[in-house]
Enzyme design. Sequence first.
Site, PDB file in Angstrom:
ATOM      1  CG  ASP A  10     -36.316  56.484 -21.353  1.00 55.18           C
ATOM      2  OD1 ASP A  10     -37.077  57.250 -21.248  1.00 55.18           O
ATOM      3  OD2 ASP A  10     -35.559  56.086 -22.014  1.00 55.18           O
TER       4      ASP A  10
ATOM      5  CG  ASP B 154     -36.339  59.784 -25.484  1.00 56.07           C
ATOM      6  OD1 ASP B 154     -35.437  59.205 -25.801  1.00 56.07           O
ATOM      7  OD2 ASP B 154     -37.273  59.694 -24.460  1.00 56.07           O
TER       8      ASP B 154
HETATM    9 ZN    ZN Z   1     -37.308  58.859 -22.795  1.00 60.34          ZN
END
Ligand code: ZN
Length: 196
Positions: free
Chosen positions: A13, A155
Amino acid sequence: RLLEAGVDLMHFDVMDGHFVPNISYGAPVLKCLHAAMPDVYYDVHLMISDPARYAADFARAGANLITFHLEAVPDTAEEVIAAIRAAGCQVGISIRPGTPVEAVFPYLGVVDLILVMSVEPGFGGQKFIPTTVSRVAAIKAECNRRGVSPRIEVDGGINTETASLCAQAGASVLVMGSAFFKAQDRTALAKQVRAL
Ligand code: ZN
């Protein structure tokens, strides 16, 4: 430890403090991970305002797939897709919880993955937004209608319960953070989720 537990890929991320409020890390960190673990599939999720500018950096650092947010580049998504492909990576498109799913329909046959955010991007440890399940199902139905099959990824707030709902709705890639790291037996958890 993640690899020993049997995960299929590493979700990375990236936050720029602009598209989302937090700042995480960038390509140099990915490069170090890739050097230490070259065989891992790196699924890079760019929560950044200018993905085209950085696609090549992440590709060089070891990304296998690069996902960008449609909301960051609503008018230039085609160019971002081309930039990621030119850098030699697979391409994913992501939408935030508030973006209508129809926004990704034009790209279903073009990209390799659709990432449906099940929390507002930018922070870990959030609770799964229940409408995500019907959003995944709507995207899956449209894929079927068009005869295309990009992977559908979810997610945010994924645990065994929400993983099961997403898998039933058509998701095939599930990103697990807090629930995985807090699990007593990560190997069993990975096995359980893969079997969904
Ligand atoms: Zn993510």
